[in-house]
Design an enzyme around this catalytic site. Sequence first.
Site, PDB file in Angstrom:
ATOM      1  N   HIS A  24       0.853  -1.191   0.000  1.00 40.57           N
ATOM      2  CA  HIS A  24       0.000   0.000   0.000  1.00 40.57           C
ATOM      3  C   HIS A  24       0.888   1.241   0.000  1.00 40.57           C
ATOM      4  O   HIS A  24       2.035   1.202   0.482  1.00 40.57           O
ATOM      5  CB  HIS A  24      -0.883   0.023   1.242  1.00 40.57           C
ATOM      6  CG  HIS A  24      -1.945  -1.020   1.257  1.00 40.57           C
ATOM      7  ND1 HIS A  24      -3.034  -0.954   2.095  1.00 40.57           N
ATOM      8  CD2 HIS A  24      -2.104  -2.163   0.541  1.00 40.57           C
ATOM      9  CE1 HIS A  24      -3.813  -1.990   1.901  1.00 40.57           C
ATOM     10  NE2 HIS A  24      -3.259  -2.757   0.959  1.00 40.57           N
ATOM     11  N   GLU A  34       0.905   3.818   1.843  1.00 39.71           N
ATOM     12  CA  GLU A  34       1.371   4.215   3.174  1.00 39.71           C
ATOM     13  C   GLU A  34       2.567   3.379   3.629  1.00 39.71           C
ATOM     14  O   GLU A  34       3.535   3.908   4.178  1.00 39.71           O
ATOM     15  CB  GLU A  34       0.252   4.074   4.211  1.00 39.71           C
ATOM     16  CG  GLU A  34      -0.972   4.908   3.927  1.00 39.71           C
ATOM     17  CD  GLU A  34      -2.062   4.132   3.184  1.00 39.71           C
ATOM     18  OE1 GLU A  34      -1.756   3.456   2.166  1.00 39.71           O
ATOM     19  OE2 GLU A  34      -3.224   4.193   3.620  1.00 39.71           O
ATOM     20  N   CYS A  41      -6.055   1.823   5.922  1.00 43.33           N
ATOM     21  CA  CYS A  41      -6.655   0.573   6.393  1.00 43.33           C
ATOM     22  C   CYS A  41      -6.046   0.210   7.749  1.00 43.33           C
ATOM     23  O   CYS A  41      -5.132   0.880   8.240  1.00 43.33           O
ATOM     24  CB  CYS A  41      -6.413  -0.538   5.373  1.00 43.33           C
ATOM     25  SG  CYS A  41      -4.695  -1.093   5.277  1.00 43.33           S
ATOM     26  N   CYS A  68      -2.210  -0.392   7.600  1.00 43.61           N
ATOM     27  CA  CYS A  68      -1.448   0.845   7.456  1.00 43.61           C
ATOM     28  C   CYS A  68      -1.525   1.693   8.718  1.00 43.61           C
ATOM     29  O   CYS A  68      -0.536   2.330   9.105  1.00 43.61           O
ATOM     30  CB  CYS A  68      -1.934   1.624   6.237  1.00 43.61           C
ATOM     31  SG  CYS A  68      -1.542   0.784   4.684  1.00 43.61           S
TER      32      CYS A  68
END
Length: 152
Positions: free
Chosen positions: A56, A58, A86, A89
Amino acid sequence: MSKTSPDFMDLAFRAAEAARARGEVPVGAIIVDPATGEILAAAGNETEARHDPTAHAEILVIQAAAAKVAAARLTGCDLYVTLEPCTMCAAAISLARLRRVIYGAYDPKGGGVDHGAKVFSQPTCHHRPEVIGGVGASRSETLLKDFFVARR
């Protein structure tokens, strides 16, 4: 200086648009040292390219910024991201000790900050950053909706 910078969020959107151009879900993130204004890292999602569900934006930007400063903690730094992080993260954000998280669209289905697990609200959370949600939300929502409509 305001608490958030539209210029920094715009850079996160550029990373999201680059991710979209690569066929990735268009989420982008940057990490800034607000003391100096230096952008430590920028990244967009790379889950498809890396065949890695943890890639991801992040996670990638935290890894790059930590490598740049040669430290496991990013204390005092701010994360700008185009979508509510999420749960995975959010946990990484806490472990990185980021000072502030500024995000775009709310994510009632997959978010882990203001929705879902609400990681920073849990008593087991080691570090709770300041959170500012909804910054550039409509731009992020449009980017995501357009991406998924085109995929159907």
